[in-house]
Design a protein around this motif. Structure first.
Motif, PDB file in Angstrom:
ATOM      1  N   GLY A   1      13.147 -41.489  -7.226  1.00  0.00           N
ATOM      2  CA  GLY A   1      14.417 -41.797  -7.989  1.00  0.00           C
ATOM      3  C   GLY A   1      15.629 -41.456  -7.422  1.00  0.00           C
ATOM      4  O   GLY A   1      16.594 -41.813  -8.108  1.00  0.00           O
ATOM      5  N   ASP A   2      15.729 -40.636  -6.487  1.00  0.00           N
ATOM      6  CA  ASP A   2      17.248 -40.411  -6.037  1.00  0.00           C
ATOM      7  C   ASP A   2      17.679 -41.549  -5.577  1.00  0.00           C
ATOM      8  O   ASP A   2      17.125 -42.648  -4.880  1.00  0.00           O
ATOM      9  N   LEU A   3      19.013 -41.887  -5.656  1.00  0.00           N
ATOM     10  CA  LEU A   3      19.951 -42.945  -5.477  1.00  0.00           C
ATOM     11  C   LEU A   3      20.478 -42.878  -4.195  1.00  0.00           C
ATOM     12  O   LEU A   3      21.398 -41.973  -4.143  1.00  0.00           O
TER      13      LEU A   3
ATOM     14  N   ASP B   1      11.227 -44.934  -4.250  1.00  0.00           N
ATOM     15  CA  ASP B   1      10.049 -44.940  -4.896  1.00  0.00           C
ATOM     16  C   ASP B   1       9.562 -43.707  -4.832  1.00  0.00           C
ATOM     17  O   ASP B   1       9.701 -42.813  -4.248  1.00  0.00           O
TER      18      ASP B   1
ATOM     19  N   SER C   1      22.983 -49.844  -2.874  1.00  0.00           N
ATOM     20  CA  SER C   1      22.370 -48.701  -2.987  1.00  0.00           C
ATOM     21  C   SER C   1      21.133 -48.697  -2.879  1.00  0.00           C
ATOM     22  O   SER C   1      20.432 -49.442  -3.247  1.00  0.00           O
ATOM     23  N   TYR C   2      20.305 -47.574  -2.616  1.00  0.00           N
ATOM     24  CA  TYR C   2      18.706 -47.691  -2.572  1.00  0.00           C
ATOM     25  C   TYR C   2      18.071 -46.778  -3.084  1.00  0.00           C
ATOM     26  O   TYR C   2      18.519 -45.390  -3.095  1.00  0.00           O
ATOM     27  N   GLN C   3      17.065 -46.783  -4.235  1.00  0.00           N
ATOM     28  CA  GLN C   3      16.597 -45.947  -5.079  1.00  0.00           C
ATOM     29  C   GLN C   3      15.160 -45.643  -4.426  1.00  0.00           C
ATOM     30  O   GLN C   3      14.292 -46.708  -4.358  1.00  0.00           O
TER      31      GLN C   3
END
Lengths: 159, 251
Positions: free
Chosen positions: B146-148, B198, B194-196
């Motif tokens: 969940g970190d962005l 999984d 940005s990239y979240q």
């Protein structure tokens, strides 16, 4: 000074666990709280005064249990237990109070030691002199602290 | 909870021999008066049972584990604060490359691919969005599902490149364009998206490949999918690769 955890536990662990069981009434929570007391002990390290540690560990266990009781609700068994829950911040001092006890707000404004002092006096039944001896204060100092608690509680109830 | 006639703290201290003589005598008298002298022997029996059930070794291990876990959390927080401080200098980080020589006179121009570059090198940066602001993640930093993340790169004069990642399940993601490998050669460049992260376990590893010539992106993806950690052209010549490995930790 590195703490010899095994030696400390052997000498005082059962007393700490007994205290946690008494206040929490849940074996798993009590064991967890007991471990946390020893974690705190390790952190205290060389600041530890180990001349008469029973009182210190008893108070640390009491504080730890109050912290747990703030987040773990349970129904009080009787008047004394209800008082403890109030001190921990989850009981109800009266019908006029909200679901979250006024005492929770009260104790968040006062020093942690006042909280423990309240348990020692009101829940455990130690006299003011015995509480004073335990926390290294004068009787008048303890009385003043408890009076402040009651006063703050009264103000909050009146608000 | 019924309140004992004699407070338990006093009984515990009496049993531990930590009361002054006069107080010990008083407490003993109170216990006798209340018919509770057997509390002392009960304590002794209780102590033995507890120590047999929850041994000192078991407790020591548990306490040491908790202390170490707490230290790990503190280290992680320290890393975060270091990152926040770095983020506070974000302007400097972005401005620095713009002050550097242009690609035409950059010393990286004459360096062969695969060789170590002296001076400014291509670099991939990963920023973590937190409530406290952006935090730069260093190699080996811990991240969670969940970190962005926001990626940025410094091409250091290289005109071509691609950014890819591979997660703990071996899934490869291309973060730059599929139809071109052209880079902005100077300055720190933020990717447009940005990239979240999984729920893939273990790690998320980013690869920043740079070159003086266009790259075959499909070939790069295939190499990473096969598990390669160093990348090359179809003809086998090595490519300069900047790797950033983030450690994935379950919440």
């Amino acid at each position: 000074m590195a703490i010899d955890i095994e030696a400390w536990y052997r000498a005082h662990g059962p007393m700490v666990l007994r205290r946690c069981r008494q206040l929490l009434k849940d074996e798993q929570l009590a064991q967890d709280a007991m471990h946390e007391v020893f974690v705190r002990l390790v952190r205290v390290g060389d600041r530890l005064d180990d001349r008469a540690p029973t009182g210190l560990l008893y108070r640390m266990a009491t504080q730890q249990c109050l912290n747990v009781l703030r987040t773990k609700r349970r129904h009080p068994e009787d008047k004394v237990d209800e008082l403890l829950m109030n001190i921990a911040g989850h009981g109800r001092m009266g019908e006029d109070l909200g679901a979250r006890s006024v005492l929770a707000k009260l104790f968040s404004r006062t020093q942690e030691s006042s909280e423990v002092m309240a348990v020692l006096h009101y829940v455990d039944g130690l006299t003011l002199q015995e509480v004073a001896d335990e926390v290294g204060m004068s009787v008048s100092g303890v009385r003043k602290r408890l009076r402040q608690l009651r006063s703050t509680l009264h103000d909050m109830e009146a608000a | 909870m019924t309140r004992p006639t004699v407070p338990s703290l006093l009984v515990e201290k009496l049993a531990a021999g930590e009361l002054p003589p006069d107080k010990a005598e008083e407490v003993r008298a109170r216990l006798a008066e209340a018919g509770e002298l057997d509390r002392l022997t009960d304590l002794q029996r209780d102590n033995e049972q507890m120590l047999a059930h929850l041994t000192p070794t078991m407790v020591r291990r548990q306490v040491e584990r908790r202390v170490e876990e707490a230290r790990t959390v503190r280290r992680r927080r320290t890393t975060r604060w270091v990152g926040i401080l770095a983020a506070a200098g974000l302007v400097g980080a972005f401005a620095l490359p713009r002050l550097l020589p242009s690609p035409s006179d950059s010393p990286t121009q004459a360096i062969d691919e695969g060789n170590r570059i002296k001076g400014l090198q291509p670099e991939l940066r990963a920023w973590l969005q937190t409530d406290d602001g952006p935090v730069i993640l260093t190699d080996g930093a811990t991240v969670h599902e969940g970190d962005l993340l926001q990626l940025s790169y410094v091409a250091a004069g290289r005109p071509h490149g691609a950014i890819l990642s591979r997660d703990g399940r071996g899934v490869v993601t291309l973060h730059t364009a599929t139809d071109t490998t052209t880079l902005t050669p100077s300055g720190e460049q933020l990717l447009p998206f940005s990239y979240q992260l999984d729920d893939a376990p273990d790690h998320e590893t980013f690869f920043f490949v740079t070159s003086d010539r266009p790259l075959d992106v499909a070939h790069l993806v295939r190499q990473l999918e096969r598990g390669a950690d160093t990348l090359s052209r179809p003809d086998g010549s090595a490519l300069t690769t900047y790797t950033l490995r983030l450690r994935k930790e379950a919440e």
